[in-house]
Design a protein around this motif. Structure first.
Motif, PDB file in Angstrom:
ATOM      1  N   GLU A 540      15.655  -4.295 -23.322  1.00 31.24           N
ATOM      2  CA  GLU A 540      15.348  -3.244 -24.293  1.00 31.24           C
ATOM      3  C   GLU A 540      14.024  -2.557 -23.950  1.00 31.24           C
ATOM      4  OE1 GLU A 540      14.429  -2.874 -29.081  1.00 31.24           O
ATOM      5  OE2 GLU A 540      15.634  -4.551 -28.334  1.00 31.24           O
ATOM      6  N   LEU A 541      13.033  -3.371 -23.593  1.00 28.09           N
ATOM      7  CA  LEU A 541      11.737  -2.789 -23.220  1.00 28.09           C
ATOM      8  C   LEU A 541      11.852  -1.975 -21.939  1.00 28.09           C
ATOM      9  CD1 LEU A 541       9.335  -5.786 -23.974  1.00 28.09           C
ATOM     10  CD2 LEU A 541       9.529  -3.653 -25.245  1.00 28.09           C
ATOM     11  N   ASP A 543      14.511  -0.365 -20.978  1.00 20.77           N
ATOM     12  CA  ASP A 543      15.131   0.902 -21.349  1.00 20.77           C
ATOM     13  C   ASP A 543      14.118   1.832 -21.986  1.00 20.77           C
ATOM     14  OD1 ASP A 543      17.533   0.077 -20.359  1.00 20.77           O
ATOM     15  OD2 ASP A 543      18.359  -0.557 -22.288  1.00 20.77           O
ATOM     16  N   ARG A 544      13.279   1.256 -22.841  1.00 19.31           N
ATOM     17  CA  ARG A 544      12.266   2.088 -23.492  1.00 19.31           C
ATOM     18  C   ARG A 544      11.259   2.624 -22.483  1.00 19.31           C
ATOM     19  NH1 ARG A 544      10.692  -1.105 -29.131  1.00 19.31           N
ATOM     20  NH2 ARG A 544      12.769  -0.972 -30.102  1.00 19.31           N
ATOM     21  N   ALA A 545      10.992   1.816 -21.461  1.00 22.63           N
ATOM     22  CA  ALA A 545      10.007   2.236 -20.470  1.00 22.63           C
ATOM     23  C   ALA A 545      10.560   3.304 -19.546  1.00 22.63           C
ATOM     24  CB  ALA A 545       9.535   1.023 -19.655  1.00 22.63           C
ATOM     25  N   TYR A 546      11.903   3.315 -19.326  1.00 17.82           N
ATOM     26  CA  TYR A 546      12.490   4.207 -18.343  1.00 17.82           C
ATOM     27  C   TYR A 546      13.437   5.255 -18.934  1.00 17.82           C
ATOM     28  CZ  TYR A 546      10.645   1.555 -14.418  1.00 17.82           C
ATOM     29  OH  TYR A 546       9.808   0.958 -13.509  1.00 17.82           O
ATOM     30  N   ASP A 548      14.230   8.300 -21.954  1.00 19.95           N
ATOM     31  CA  ASP A 548      13.676   9.212 -22.944  1.00 19.95           C
ATOM     32  C   ASP A 548      14.456   9.025 -24.252  1.00 19.95           C
ATOM     33  OD1 ASP A 548      12.282  11.440 -24.087  1.00 19.95           O
ATOM     34  OD2 ASP A 548      14.131  12.578 -23.786  1.00 19.95           O
ATOM     35  N   PRO A 549      13.787   8.618 -25.350  1.00 23.23           N
ATOM     36  CA  PRO A 549      14.527   8.326 -26.582  1.00 23.23           C
ATOM     37  C   PRO A 549      15.154   9.559 -27.230  1.00 23.23           C
ATOM     38  CG  PRO A 549      12.153   8.243 -26.961  1.00 23.23           C
ATOM     39  CD  PRO A 549      12.339   8.389 -25.489  1.00 23.23           C
ATOM     40  N   ASN A 555      13.301   8.919 -17.971  1.00 23.82           N
ATOM     41  CA  ASN A 555      12.013   9.570 -18.183  1.00 23.82           C
ATOM     42  C   ASN A 555      11.309   9.802 -16.843  1.00 23.82           C
ATOM     43  OD1 ASN A 555      11.144   7.054 -17.457  1.00 23.82           O
ATOM     44  ND2 ASN A 555      10.263   6.536 -19.440  1.00 23.82           N
TER      45      ASN A 555
END
Length: 967
Positions: A540-541, A543-546, A548-549, A555
């Motif tokens: 999950e982290l 995905d958040r790091a790579y 764009d939400p 990203n």
């Protein structure tokens, strides 16, 4: 080999000695043979045994050689010259050569083994020498001085020999007390003692006038040579100069001998007093005084030694106190190092090393070692020193470690007793620490047993047959019941996926330790840690790091990684022209909807061959791997074409025109350079008809120019470096001037006149657009006042462009009205030109400000009408006075029927809404005529004139106006 040489030399010396005594005629030859074999034996012994100090043995050999030369000279004097006169050259040889060499060699040998060179040793030697000298005076020197038959030279010689004998005796006594007991020492002392006795007998006989050769003296000298040669040949000769530890047994005998030496003077006085009158009272008194003075000095040295001993005891006591608080071996080592430094004299170079070797057999005793002979790791740490003191750390007959101290030899000798005590204390503390660890270990075993039984991690012990011999209680949740005895699959260390009894999958981290050799374990220990939740969070982290939400695309980080690994790739950076305006006018929520829609369309256009990511804000990246120039250019054109249709977001139709910068890996050596070049190309593409540009080297110069303009812009405002040019607005029907549009230019000191296209966007980015707009408004109003005063009959108007940010700045309306009032310009003479983007949304504040301006009489015109973000639907909601038809409509009005009809529709709509229409970009008479036929009221463009400076605008007015300027 050395043993055979020794026996051969002994046999040879015996044969030569017997031949010398039995065959006087061949005595000189036998004596010479004995001397030569002795010298050869000494040199062979030095070479074979390699003593630490070779010089003392060489000096002894030299003294023996000089003694042989003197003996040969004496034989010539007595047997050849038949003379018994003395002193002769023989005495000069003996006193000048033999005794100095022998005494120096013996002295160096006595001091080589233990470098205990303190004042106590010097004074002890002086006491013994004084006692022996007093005896020599009474029995050897005084008789010669008292003999009236001797001349001055003979008396001097009779004094010199006893003094040399006294010094020889003193050195020999020191060697007896301090040297190691060995055959070499015994033979060397025998050689010296025989020489001493022979010399005394020779001196007494010469005083009596009978000193010829061939007597007992010859036997003594023969024994001197033979014993000296055997001493050099024996292997123990090397030990004489080896460093060693001095024990108390070597010090106490010296004290006893010194005590006897101190009683010599009173003993002689007592003996002479019993036999009659005292003949040597003065000498005895002087000797007694000297002995008393030396004894007192010895007491002072002893007192100082006691002080040093007390200091060492204090240092040892502090070290013991520090050791009591040590809980780790490293702490013990640190304390021992500090203690060694405090026990040595300040400034003494040294190095201390403590090594723990539990359970080893103890070394015999404390010893001195050569650093070069130690193991390599020890020698490396003690490098720079010749000797090291070795102290075994033993407790109960078991060696726990070793203490090594490297320093100069004298410092090590003074440290010996203290080091022994320190080593004992350190050994006791190491033993104490080991016992504490054992106790802690046993307590820990019980503690960890409890932890294992209650641990969340699974602990398994797998035997050699891959069967589980032990399983912690937590194994049931992961493997079910009955784990012990089950065959377990081979699991390598790392991450694994296991299926639980309930059918779910668990991600586990396995560590393996092979303890097959441990009797208590006898197997492989597997620790299995459930990392299912951790791995989920990691994904999950990640995905958040790579990701764009907002758009769900990758990203900037993911895009950079993709560019880094791509080969032969092309990069397109795409942004939305004027997105900030949409965000500011319609709100962030609408802006986000536009970004999502834009991203979806961009993916649809390019994702089949590319990687699409949102880089931040309104900027997107497209990576095309293995691309050629034609493919990339085709993709850029397709993107521009696909984005021509507007988007429906937030209930409004909004255009999102893309700007595209393209760069190829052939233009850049790495990812950072590639992205940078694409960004430069993006900036160059803005405002171009194609809407995209591929990077060229010349763009770098443009980027540098843009950066320079950005840097200089703030200073330009402060120095009033801007000027206004004025483009006339003409009545298309009559051709008469209707007014002017004020257009700002930047008079750069180095770059010349900079058009607004180059610096307006920069001013927007750095926040200077508001003060710049206020400057333009103020100077345009002033110019309008001046022009209207020159041509009052024309009722000229002044149009000023206002950016969205300037219009939205606090107090804009009030600033405009204030400038009009101060310049005394009628409000109706000013036209504020705004863009369609300002009217997006339902911003009541904008509507209120527009209404306030119009209420004051200021006219409002929509600039570049028909090219913005919205449709004609807002015209019925917002009250304006005029529309400015964009140049793109005018250019094709004569070639496109459809464009002509569109312009006619706009003009008719404006007339219906009672709005004026101003056509921009009129360049030909055909354009003017068609617009006039469509009843378009006003126009501007190069057909009439380019934007003019103020003076040129006045001249144009004069040339085109039907009235003359006011006087």
């Amino acid at each position: 080999m050395t043993r055979q040489v020794t026996w051969a030399y002994a046999l040879c010396a015996l044969v030569l000695a017997v031949s010398y005594l039995l065959f006087p005629a061949a005595g000189l030859v036998c004596f010479a043979g004995l001397v030569l074999t002795t010298l050869a034996a000494m040199l062979y012994g030095i070479r074979a045994h390699r003593p630490r100090r070779k010089l003392p043995w060489l000096l002894w050999a030299g003294g023996s050689l000089v003694l042989a030369v003197g003996t040969a000279a004496a034989v010539v004097q007595t047997d050849v010259l038949h003379s018994n006169a003395w002193p002769t050259a023989v005495d000069a040889i003996s006193l000048g050569g033999t005794f100095p060499l022998l005494l120096l060699g013996l002295l160096l040998l006595s001091r080589s083994g233990a470098a205990n060179r303190d004042w106590a040793t010097v004074i002890d030697s002086a006491i013994f020498t004084a006692g022996a000298g007093l005896l020599a005076w009474v029995f050897l020197i005084d008789p010669g001085l008292s003999d009236p038959s001797l001349n001055v030279a003979q008396k001097a010689i009779s004094i010199a020999y006893p003094l040399c004998d006294v010094m020889l005796l003193a050195i020999m006594v020191r060697m007896v007390l301090e040297a190691r007991r060995s055959w070499s020492v015994a033979l060397l002392l025998t050689s010296g003692a025989v020489l001493l006795v022979s010399d005394v007998v020779f001196s007494l006989r010469r005083l009596n006038g009978d000193w010829g050769l061939g007597s007992f003296v010859d036997v003594g000298w023969i024994v001197f040579f033979a014993a000296g040669g055997l001493a050099a040949l024996h292997p123990s000769m090397a030990q004489l100069s080896e460093p060693r530890v001095i024990g108390s047994t070597q010090v106490k005998p010296r004290r006893a001998v010194l005590g006897v030496a101190s009683l010599v003077a009173p003993g002689i006085l007592f003996a002479e007093a019993l036999g009659g009158p005292v003949h040597n009272g003065v000498v005895i008194a002087i000797g007694s005084a000297a002995l008393v003075a030396l004894s007192l000095s010895r007491g002072g040295v002893a007192a100082r030694s006691v002080g040093h001993t007390l200091s060492r005891e204090r240092a040892l006591r502090k070290a013991c106190e520090a050791l009591l608080s040590a809980t780790e071996v490293a702490m013990v080592e640190a304390v021992v190092r500090r203690a060694v430094g405090s026990l040595l004299r300040p400034g003494t170079a040294h190095r201390a090393l403590l090594r723990v070797t539990p359970g080893s057999s103890p070394a015999p005793t404390m010893s001195m070692r050569y650093v070069a002979s130690l193991p390599e790791d020890f020698a490396r740490e003690l490098d720079g020193f010749e000797l090291a003191l070795h102290c075994p750390l033993t407790v109960g007959g078991v060696q726990l470690g070793e203490l090594w101290v490297a320093a100069d030899e004298r410092a090590l000798v003074t440290l010996q007793e203290s080091a022994r005590v320190l080593a004992g204390q350190a050994a006791s503390m190491l033993d104490h620490i080991a016992l504490n660890r054992e106790i802690i270990k046993r307590d820990s075993e019980a503690y960890f047993r409890t932890l294992v039984l209650n641990a969340a991690d699974v602990i398994l012990i797998v035997g050699a047959d891959d069967r589980v011999t032990y399983a912690s209680p937590s194994a049931t949740a992961l493997f079910g019941s009955g784990v012990v005895g089950r065959t377990f699959p081979q699991l390598n260390p790392g991450l694994h996926a296991l299926r639980r009894p309930d059918g779910t999958t668990a991600e586990v981290e396995v560590t393996v330790r092979d303890l097959t050799g441990e009797p208590t374990v006898d197997g492989r220990v597997l620790t299995i840690h459930d990392v299912t939740e951790r791995r989920r969070l990691e994904r999950e982290l990640l995905d958040r790091a790579y990701l764009d939400p907002l758009t769900g695309l990758g990203n900037r980080l993911r895009f950079q990684d993709a560019v880094q690994t791509a080969i032969g790739a092309a990069v397109l950076i795409v942004d939305i022209d004027g997105f900030r305006t949409v965000n500011d006018t319609m709100g962030q929520e609408v802006g986000d909807q536009l970004l999502r829609a834009f991203a979806a369309r961009l993916v649809a256009v390019s994702s089949s061959v590319s990687v699409v990511a949102r880089l931040g804000g309104d900027e997107f990246g497209v990576l095309v791997p293995h691309a050629d120039v034609a493919t990339v250019e085709d993709l850029a054109e397709r993107i521009v074409e696909e984005f021509r249709p507007p988007f429906l977001v937030g209930g409004s139709v909004v255009s999102a025109v893309p700007n595209i910068g393209v760069a190829m890996t052939s233009d850049a050596p790495d990812a950072a350079k590639l992205l940078g070049e694409a960004d430069v190309a993006l900036n160059s593409a803005k405002g171009t008809p194609e809407r995209w540009r591929r990077y060229e080297s010349a763009m770098h110069e443009q980027a540098v120019r843009r950066m320079r303009l950005r840097t200089d812009l703030d200073q330009a405002l402060a120095t009033d470096a801007f000027v206004l040019h004025y483009q006339p607005i003409v009545d298309l029907a009559t051709g008469r001037p209707h007014g002017f549009e004020a257009l700002v230019r930047w008079q750069h000191p180095a770059l010349g006149l900079v058009p607004p296209l180059e610096f307006i966007e920069i001013a927007e980015e750095c926040g200077l657009i508001v003060p710049l707009g206020d400057w333009v408004m103020r100077h345009a109003i002033a110019a309008a006042v001046s022009l209207r005063s020159l041509y009052p009959a024309e009722s000229l108007t002044m149009s000023v462009n206002v950016s969205v940010r300037q219009f939205r700045s606090p107090g804009f309306v009030q600033r405009v009205l204030t400038e009009l009032a101060q310049a005394d310009l009628p409000c109706g003479a000013l036209t504020v030109e705004i863009t369609e983007s300002l009217l997006l949304g339902d911003d009541e504040h904008i509507h209120a400000d527009l209404a306030a301006l119009r209420a004051a009489g200021v006219r409002v015109s929509i600039d570049d009408f028909g090219t913005g973000y919205s449709s004609l639907s807002y015209l019925h909601r917002v009250a304006v006075d005029a529309l400015k038809l964009d140049k793109s409509f005018v250019d094709t009005i004569g070639s496109s029927r459809r464009q002509y009809d569109l312009v006619r529709g706009i003009v008719q709509l404006a007339r219906t809404l009672d709005l004026e229409v101003v056509a921009e970009g009129i360049e030909t008479e055909a354009h003017r005529k068609r617009l006039a036929d469509l009843h378009c009221g006003y126009g501007q463009g190069y057909l009439f004139t380019r934007p003019l400076p103020y003076a040129a605008a006045v001249e144009w007015l004069q040339a085109t106006s039907e009235v003359s300027p006011a006087a």
